[in-house]
Design a protein around this motif. Structure first.
Motif, PDB file in Angstrom:
ATOM      1  N   LEU A 192       0.826  -1.213   0.000  1.00 12.71           N
ATOM      2  CA  LEU A 192       0.000   0.000   0.000  1.00 12.71           C
ATOM      3  C   LEU A 192       0.862   1.266   0.000  1.00 12.71           C
ATOM      4  CD1 LEU A 192      -3.345   0.487   1.787  1.00 12.71           C
ATOM      5  CD2 LEU A 192      -1.678   2.312   1.862  1.00 12.71           C
ATOM      6  N   PRO A 193       1.914   1.376   0.824  1.00 12.72           N
ATOM      7  CA  PRO A 193       2.766   2.573   0.768  1.00 12.72           C
ATOM      8  C   PRO A 193       3.438   2.760  -0.591  1.00 12.72           C
ATOM      9  CG  PRO A 193       3.120   1.398   2.829  1.00 12.72           C
ATOM     10  CD  PRO A 193       2.287   0.510   1.967  1.00 12.72           C
ATOM     11  N   GLU A 194       3.853   1.658  -1.238  1.00 14.16           N
ATOM     12  CA  GLU A 194       4.457   1.766  -2.577  1.00 14.16           C
ATOM     13  C   GLU A 194       3.442   2.296  -3.588  1.00 14.16           C
ATOM     14  OE1 GLU A 194       7.753  -1.845  -2.250  1.00 14.16           O
ATOM     15  OE2 GLU A 194       5.742  -2.247  -3.043  1.00 14.16           O
ATOM     16  N   MET A 195       2.203   1.810  -3.491  1.00 13.58           N
ATOM     17  CA  MET A 195       1.168   2.280  -4.409  1.00 13.58           C
ATOM     18  C   MET A 195       0.854   3.749  -4.164  1.00 13.58           C
ATOM     19  SD  MET A 195      -0.642   1.528  -6.995  1.00 13.58           S
ATOM     20  CE  MET A 195      -0.292  -0.225  -7.034  1.00 13.58           C
ATOM     21  N   ALA A 196       0.847   4.173  -2.898  1.00 14.91           N
ATOM     22  CA  ALA A 196       0.603   5.579  -2.582  1.00 14.91           C
ATOM     23  C   ALA A 196       1.672   6.464  -3.217  1.00 14.91           C
ATOM     24  CB  ALA A 196       0.573   5.777  -1.071  1.00 14.91           C
ATOM     25  N   GLN A 197       2.914   6.050  -3.152  1.00 12.11           N
ATOM     26  CA  GLN A 197       3.995   6.813  -3.771  1.00 12.11           C
ATOM     27  C   GLN A 197       3.827   6.857  -5.284  1.00 12.11           C
ATOM     28  OE1 GLN A 197       6.320   8.688  -2.549  1.00 12.11           O
ATOM     29  NE2 GLN A 197       6.297   8.175  -0.377  1.00 12.11           N
ATOM     30  N   GLN A 198       3.385   5.755  -5.874  1.00 13.32           N
ATOM     31  CA  GLN A 198       3.149   5.729  -7.318  1.00 13.32           C
ATOM     32  C   GLN A 198       2.038   6.708  -7.706  1.00 13.32           C
ATOM     33  OE1 GLN A 198       2.453   1.815  -9.004  1.00 13.32           O
ATOM     34  NE2 GLN A 198       1.506   2.681 -10.837  1.00 13.32           N
ATOM     35  N   ILE A 199       0.979   6.722  -6.911  1.00 13.96           N
ATOM     36  CA  ILE A 199      -0.128   7.645  -7.193  1.00 13.96           C
ATOM     37  C   ILE A 199       0.338   9.085  -7.071  1.00 13.96           C
ATOM     38  CG2 ILE A 199      -2.384   8.454  -6.378  1.00 13.96           C
ATOM     39  CD1 ILE A 199      -2.882   5.519  -5.436  1.00 13.96           C
ATOM     40  N   PHE A 200       1.073   9.398  -6.014  1.00  8.36           N
ATOM     41  CA  PHE A 200       1.556  10.763  -5.819  1.00  8.36           C
ATOM     42  C   PHE A 200       2.464  11.188  -6.978  1.00  8.36           C
ATOM     43  CE2 PHE A 200       4.588  13.797  -3.710  1.00  8.36           C
ATOM     44  CZ  PHE A 200       3.677  14.830  -3.553  1.00  8.36           C
ATOM     45  N   ALA A 201       3.345  10.291  -7.412  1.00  8.78           N
ATOM     46  CA  ALA A 201       4.218  10.596  -8.548  1.00  8.78           C
ATOM     47  C   ALA A 201       3.402  10.840  -9.816  1.00  8.78           C
ATOM     48  CB  ALA A 201       5.216   9.459  -8.762  1.00  8.78           C
ATOM     49  N   GLN A 202       2.336  10.049 -10.013  1.00 13.21           N
ATOM     50  CA  GLN A 202       1.488  10.225 -11.199  1.00 13.21           C
ATOM     51  C   GLN A 202       0.734  11.549 -11.129  1.00 13.21           C
ATOM     52  OE1 GLN A 202       1.632   8.333 -13.711  1.00 13.21           O
ATOM     53  NE2 GLN A 202      -0.253   8.412 -14.911  1.00 13.21           N
ATOM     54  N   VAL A 203       0.297  11.932  -9.944  1.00 13.96           N
ATOM     55  CA  VAL A 203      -0.359  13.232  -9.762  1.00 13.96           C
ATOM     56  C   VAL A 203       0.579  14.352 -10.204  1.00 13.96           C
ATOM     57  CG1 VAL A 203      -1.143  14.883  -8.005  1.00 13.96           C
ATOM     58  CG2 VAL A 203      -2.011  12.540  -7.990  1.00 13.96           C
ATOM     59  N   LEU A 204       1.820  14.309  -9.776  1.00 16.35           N
ATOM     60  CA  LEU A 204       2.791  15.337 -10.145  1.00 16.35           C
ATOM     61  C   LEU A 204       3.037  15.343 -11.658  1.00 16.35           C
ATOM     62  CD1 LEU A 204       5.421  14.907  -7.278  1.00 16.35           C
ATOM     63  CD2 LEU A 204       3.648  16.666  -7.449  1.00 16.35           C
ATOM     64  N   SER A 205       3.134  14.160 -12.261  1.00 20.92           N
ATOM     65  CA  SER A 205       3.388  14.073 -13.703  1.00 20.92           C
ATOM     66  C   SER A 205       2.225  14.623 -14.511  1.00 20.92           C
ATOM     67  CB  SER A 205       3.660  12.612 -14.104  1.00 20.92           C
ATOM     68  OG  SER A 205       4.841  12.133 -13.518  1.00 20.92           O
ATOM     69  N   VAL A 206       1.004  14.233 -14.130  1.00 21.34           N
ATOM     70  CA  VAL A 206      -0.173  14.706 -14.872  1.00 21.34           C
ATOM     71  C   VAL A 206      -0.361  16.207 -14.652  1.00 21.34           C
ATOM     72  CG1 VAL A 206      -2.690  14.528 -15.036  1.00 21.34           C
ATOM     73  CG2 VAL A 206      -1.283  12.455 -14.940  1.00 21.34           C
ATOM     74  N   ALA A 207      -0.141  16.677 -13.428  1.00 22.21           N
ATOM     75  CA  ALA A 207      -0.234  18.116 -13.168  1.00 22.21           C
ATOM     76  C   ALA A 207       0.783  18.892 -13.994  1.00 22.21           C
ATOM     77  CB  ALA A 207      -0.025  18.389 -11.680  1.00 22.21           C
ATOM     78  N   SER A 208       1.886  18.245 -14.341  1.00 20.49           N
ATOM     79  CA  SER A 208       2.944  18.889 -15.123  1.00 20.49           C
ATOM     80  C   SER A 208       2.666  18.864 -16.626  1.00 20.49           C
ATOM     81  CB  SER A 208       4.287  18.200 -14.853  1.00 20.49           C
ATOM     82  OG  SER A 208       4.657  18.344 -13.499  1.00 20.49           O
ATOM     83  N   GLY A 209       1.586  18.190 -17.039  1.00 17.75           N
ATOM     84  CA  GLY A 209       1.233  18.194 -18.453  1.00 17.75           C
ATOM     85  C   GLY A 209       1.097  16.834 -19.092  1.00 17.75           C
ATOM     86  N   GLU A 210       1.549  15.763 -18.421  1.00 15.36           N
ATOM     87  CA  GLU A 210       1.365  14.430 -18.988  1.00 15.36           C
ATOM     88  C   GLU A 210      -0.125  14.139 -19.117  1.00 15.36           C
ATOM     89  OE1 GLU A 210       1.778   9.845 -17.467  1.00 15.36           O
ATOM     90  OE2 GLU A 210       3.453  11.195 -16.992  1.00 15.36           O
ATOM     91  N   ARG A 211      -0.532  13.608 -20.274  1.00 15.63           N
ATOM     92  CA  ARG A 211      -1.945  13.366 -20.519  1.00 15.63           C
ATOM     93  C   ARG A 211      -2.427  12.107 -19.800  1.00 15.63           C
ATOM     94  NH1 ARG A 211      -3.983  18.081 -22.170  1.00 15.63           N
ATOM     95  NH2 ARG A 211      -2.446  19.069 -23.517  1.00 15.63           N
ATOM     96  N   SER A 212      -3.544  12.223 -19.115  1.00 14.39           N
ATOM     97  CA  SER A 212      -4.168  11.056 -18.493  1.00 14.39           C
ATOM     98  C   SER A 212      -4.946  10.293 -19.560  1.00 14.39           C
ATOM     99  CB  SER A 212      -5.100  11.494 -17.361  1.00 14.39           C
ATOM    100  OG  SER A 212      -6.219  12.185 -17.889  1.00 14.39           O
ATOM    101  N   LYS A 213      -5.375   9.080 -19.207  1.00 13.29           N
ATOM    102  CA  LYS A 213      -6.098   8.254 -20.173  1.00 13.29           C
ATOM    103  C   LYS A 213      -7.395   8.933 -20.620  1.00 13.29           C
ATOM    104  CE  LYS A 213      -3.353   4.601 -20.252  1.00 13.29           C
ATOM    105  NZ  LYS A 213      -3.736   3.281 -19.730  1.00 13.29           N
ATOM    106  N   SER A 214      -8.098   9.574 -19.700  1.00 14.98           N
ATOM    107  CA  SER A 214      -9.352  10.231 -20.089  1.00 14.98           C
ATOM    108  C   SER A 214      -9.091  11.388 -21.053  1.00 14.98           C
ATOM    109  CB  SER A 214     -10.110  10.722 -18.853  1.00 14.98           C
ATOM    110  OG  SER A 214      -9.417  11.757 -18.202  1.00 14.98           O
ATOM    111  N   GLU A 215      -7.961  12.057 -20.894  1.00 18.97           N
ATOM    112  CA  GLU A 215      -7.621  13.143 -21.821  1.00 18.97           C
ATOM    113  C   GLU A 215      -7.266  12.590 -23.197  1.00 18.97           C
ATOM    114  OE1 GLU A 215      -5.717  16.824 -19.618  1.00 18.97           O
ATOM    115  OE2 GLU A 215      -4.690  14.978 -19.015  1.00 18.97           O
ATOM    116  N   LEU A 216      -6.535  11.486 -23.234  1.00 22.43           N
ATOM    117  CA  LEU A 216      -6.185  10.891 -24.518  1.00 22.43           C
ATOM    118  C   LEU A 216      -7.435  10.455 -25.277  1.00 22.43           C
ATOM    119  CD1 LEU A 216      -3.096   8.751 -23.425  1.00 22.43           C
ATOM    120  CD2 LEU A 216      -3.066  10.873 -24.758  1.00 22.43           C
TER     121      LEU A 216
END
Length: 515
Positions: A474-498
């Motif tokens: 669970l802690p590893e997954m939380a870190q993955q989610i947080f990293a993805q939040v930062l990436s998408v906030a920085s401009g990486e397109r999410s699946k719904s945007e694609l």
């Protein structure tokens, strides 16, 4: 606050807490299966994510999941039997609100140590994660016009403005045939005002008909908005009708685009992130994988100075005492209780809605017996930090940390309120597979189980089923989610945007009587 330390998988089942009198099937389980570590043999076929009695349950006995009551045994239930809505009673029980008893201030990281993302800093200090031009309708009568204006800006035209994410039309079915004043109109205007001022819009055009009850001038005055370079308005009856308003609107947006294209992303602190939390199409694994992992990720965000907005008031009913106990003050906790009481005593009595017991067919098929069980999982998205504030629907969210906004459980309506309040990103957990987007903000989809994730990979961003499979903690997954939040906030397109989702998910709360 929930304790995850007792969670243990033994073969075909998962025990969530040592005190629980049910276990959860990790996979489809047949009749006559001996469960190691539980001293029971299954008496029923049980689908994955559904519950099995861990011992004999007497009629009327509380059914405990995560050591929280999710209902009562309707009949005597033998150990190993299938436990679901057919043998579970839903009824009220006493809860100790214990205002502020468990509140612990979050130790914020120094700004120099806070995570960074590439944001768009507006002239007024707001920080955006996307850069859209918006075209909003005051009333359903101008809905076609705003969509025709946005449709004029084809991919070929937008290629000239590479720093603009798009021109998006946001229409709705309200604005007339409703109360002239009071809460319904307040909600609509507050929602539209929040979108008109949203950081993710470089500029906005608002189009009215002219004779509607949600008058354009009254909307601007009520929300403290002024027309200018960033906000333009048209009234169809004054502009010359449908065709001329479309032409004028297209020209106005064309004038807005060069300035909107001038933005550049720059590193900013994660404290500028405000994340709206959603879950839809939940299943029996929501409270085991995606929701607690998202909650842990939001605990990380809060430590970095950011804001997480938990919502969907009917879907915390039954566990609201876990939030009042960690409220930063009695006043904040009582705001939450007042909202729960309004839903129970004013808005929902006598109606066949989930706060009165029965959850949606999708939730039932996913293993959730009633709203108490759904709330148990839904609430976990809020993590474990203190409850800092409670907001009405679409109110501006200005308090950092974990906050609550009163919204319905219907995801498009709930997310619309969060975005109006300032959310610049949405995290959405799902066990059945929700297809959701919400322009002008990006949405990240978190799957609760691997089977669904692999079936719907075009729509799902993160597979939290890895927790269930044993390939991530669970802690590893939380870190993955947080990293993805930062990436998408920085401009990486999410699946719904694609996939281009988000043009039709602007749904203000229609709380009033249509006349």
């Amino acid at each position: 606050m929930f304790d995850f330390s007792g969670k243990r998988a033994d073969g075909p089942v998962i025990r969530l807490h040592p005190a629980d009198n049910i276990v959860v099937a990790r996979m489809p389980v047949g009749i006559g299966v001996a469960v190691p570590g539980e001293s029971l043999v299954t008496r029923s076929q049980v689908p994955a994510g559904h519950k099995i009695a861990a011992r004999n349950l007497r009629a009327g006995e509380p059914i405990l999941k995560y050591n929280v009551c999710i209902g009562f045994a309707a009949v005597d239930i033998p150990a190993g039997a299938y436990v679901h809505s057919h043998n579970t009673d839903f009824r009220e029980f006493d809860r100790d609100y214990a205002f502020g008893r468990d509140y612990v201030p979050t130790a914020l990281l120094p700004e120099a140590e806070q995570a960074r993302f590439l944001g768009i800093v507006r002239d007024n200090g707001q920080v955006a994660t996307r850069n859209y031009v918006g075209v909003l309708s005051t009333v359903n009568c101008s809905a076609t016009v705003v969509h025709r204006i946005a449709e004029a800006f084809t991919p070929d035209i937008m290629a000239q403005y590479p720093n603009v994410d798009g021109v998006v039309a946001l229409s709705h079915g309200m604005g007339c045939g409703m109360e002239m004043s009071g809460e319904p109109m307040d909600l609509l205007r507050r929602t539209m005002g929040g979108y008109a001022c949203h950081a993710n819009f470089a500029a906005v055009l608002i189009v009215g008909l002219g004779c509607e009850r949600n008058q354009l001038d009254a909307l601007l005055q009520d929300q403290g908005l002024q027309a200018g370079d960033r906000l333009k308005t048209f009234i169809m009856q004054e502009t010359g009708g449908t065709r001329r308003t479309i032409e004028a609107g297209v020209a106005a947006v064309r004038d807005m685009l060069p300035q909107a294209n001038q933005v550049r992303r720059q590193p900013v602190s994660a404290r500028h992130l405000t994340v709206g939390l959603q879950c839809g199409g939940s299943d029996g694994f929501s409270s085991i994988t995606a929701n607690p992992a998202l909650g842990a990720a939001m605990d990380i965000l809060v430590r970095h100075g950011g804001t997480a907005i938990l919502s969907e008031t009917p879907e915390i009913y039954g566990v609201e005492h876990t939030f009042t106990a960690r409220a930063r003050s009695r006043e904040v906790g009582e705001k939450l209780v007042e909202r729960i009481r309004w839903w129970k005593e004013t808005y929902s009595p006598g109606r066949d809605v989930q706060i009165n017991g029965k959850v949606s067919p999708g939730n039932q098929m996913g293993g959730l017996a009633n709203i108490f069980e759904k709330s148990l999982g839904s609430s976990m998205k809020g993590g474990t930090s203190g409850l800092m504030e409670v907001y009405r629907y679409a109110e501006p969210v200005r308090q950092p940390g974990m906050v609550f906004m009163d919204t319905p459980g219907f995801d498009p309506v709930s997310a619309t309120g969060q975005i109006a309040g300032g959310a610049n990103l949405i995290c959405f957990t799902t066990g059945r597979g929700s297809m959701f987007g919400a322009k002008p903000v990006p949405s990240i989809k978190l799957a609760t189980n691997t089977t669904m994730y692999e079936r719907l990979t075009e729509d799902m961003d993160i597979n939290c089923g890895a927790i269930l499979d044993g390939s991530a903690s669970l802690p590893e997954m939380a870190q993955q989610i947080f990293a993805q939040v930062l990436s998408v906030a920085s401009g990486e397109r999410s699946k719904s945007e694609l996939l281009g989702l988000g043009d039709h998910e602007f749904v203000p709360w229609n709380i009033g009587v249509v006349s």
